[in-house]
Scaffold this active site. Structure first.
Site, PDB file in Angstrom:
ATOM      1  N   SER A   1      -8.580   3.932   7.600  1.00  0.00           N
ATOM      2  CA  SER A   1      -7.723   3.632   6.444  1.00  0.00           C
ATOM      3  C   SER A   1      -6.977   4.894   6.050  1.00  0.00           C
ATOM      4  CB  SER A   1      -8.600   3.186   5.278  1.00  0.00           C
ATOM      5  OG  SER A   1      -7.885   3.250   4.065  1.00  0.00           O
TER       6      SER A   1
ATOM      7  N   TYR B   1     -16.204   4.366   0.032  1.00  0.00           N
ATOM      8  CA  TYR B   1     -15.239   3.808   0.992  1.00  0.00           C
ATOM      9  C   TYR B   1     -14.465   4.927   1.713  1.00  0.00           C
ATOM     10  CZ  TYR B   1     -11.477   0.870   2.848  1.00  0.00           C
ATOM     11  OH  TYR B   1     -10.581   0.221   3.683  1.00  0.00           O
TER      12      TYR B   1
END
Ligand SMILES: NC(=O)c1ccc[n+]([C@@H]2O[C@H](COP(=O)([O-])OP(=O)(O)OC[C@H]3O[C@@H](n4cnc5c(N)ncnc54)[C@H](OP(=O)(O)O)[C@@H]3O)[C@@H](O)[C@H]2O)c1
Length: 254
Positions: free
Chosen positions: A137, A150
């Protein structure tokens, strides 16, 4: 409408983990259309069953489990391409720290990729052929607020793939890192903040499969978001922190 190249994907055996929804589902569907044999994994029984109607070979799998079920036989040969798109995202709220949610994100986003790699790699090494694709990401590029779990798991994915690529240099095994910005999927549905340049699953399918076909090692999109973040990383740490706090409109906890 963009379509994956049949000449590239036909008869390739592709294992997509995280194929029941969002980015992974978009990839898996397009791969079936392009003539690949798609082994599709996810946890949800119902979603997995439905994938059969889309022409995929369902392989129910919870990547957080210690012991994974036996890989399905009868797919006509070893896996040519692994695409790891399983993901989990929960914002960290410091006053009510949730260690279970933290552990889950590390297991799903990062450790599952390492485990899946360990399953496909021996045969890829033996054949000196294969491709390992990990979806990280853009949030892994630089520290963001509430992303202690995350973001760090995604940074770990980047490091893992880059390290693996070094170790596999001189072989015909490709390692591809994918760093998307915001894509409209069930994962981002719950976000209560503004997501700049929010893209669609079709955008991500085109960027990822087009990038793999084109030979990219790192696929990142949308460039309007990822290129400025890459430039931001070059600045001194206090300036990065100041800008991130300004952009995300947050104050320091301290
Ligand atoms: N959407 C974005 O803006 C964005 C941006 C950057 C990166 N990403 C990354 O892109 C990947 C795909 O995300 P998405 O947006 O498509 O999310 P999504 O729609 O929520 O899909 C996540 C997938 O992961 C699977 N999964 C979750 N936990 C699992 C587990 N324990 N075992 C096996 N499979 C599991 C889900 O299947 P089941 O629920 O059936 O298990 C689902 O297929 C993730 O790695 C995410 O971090 C997304």
């Amino acid at each position: 409408m963009w379509h994956a190249k049949i000449s590239f994907w036909r008869r390739k055996r592709v294992w997509v983990i995280g194929a029941t929804s969002g980015i992974g589902y978009g990839l898996a569907k397009e791969l079936v259309r392009a003539g690949a044999t798609v082994i599709a994994s996810g946890r949800s029984e119902k979603a997995i069953a439905a994938l059969q109607n889309d022409g995929m070979i369902p392989f129910k799998l919870d990547v957080t489990e210690e012991k994974w079920p036996e890989f399905p036989q009868g797919i006509g040969g070893p896996v040519d391409v692994l695409i790891y798109s399983a993901g989990s995202w929960t914002a960290v709220d410091i006053p009510s720290w949730d260690q279970n949610a933290f552990n889950d994100q590390v297991k799903v986003n990062f450790l599952g990729l390492a485990k899946a790699t360990s399953i496909v790699l021996p045969e890829m090494m033996r054949r000196n052929k294969g491709t390992i694709v990990g979806i990280s990401s853009a949030s892994g590029y630089t520290a963001l607020p509430r992303a202690e779990a995350y973001g760090s798991s995604k940074a770990a994915v980047m490091y893992f793939l880059q390290s693996l690529r070094i170790d596999l240099m001189g072989t015909n095994i490709r390692v591809v890192e994918v760093n998307p910005g915001f894509i409209d999927t069930p994962l981002t549905e719950k976000n209560d903040f503004y997501m700049p340049f929010l893209g669609t699953v079709d955008d991500s399918t085109k960027a990822i499969l087009g990038g793999i076909e084109g030979g990219s090692n790192e696929i990142h999109f949308p460039r309007k978001l990822t290129v400025p973040i890459k430039i931001l990383r070059l600045l001194p740490a206090p300036i990065i922190r100041y800008l991130i706090m300004k952009i995300t409109k947050r104050r320091s906890h301290g």
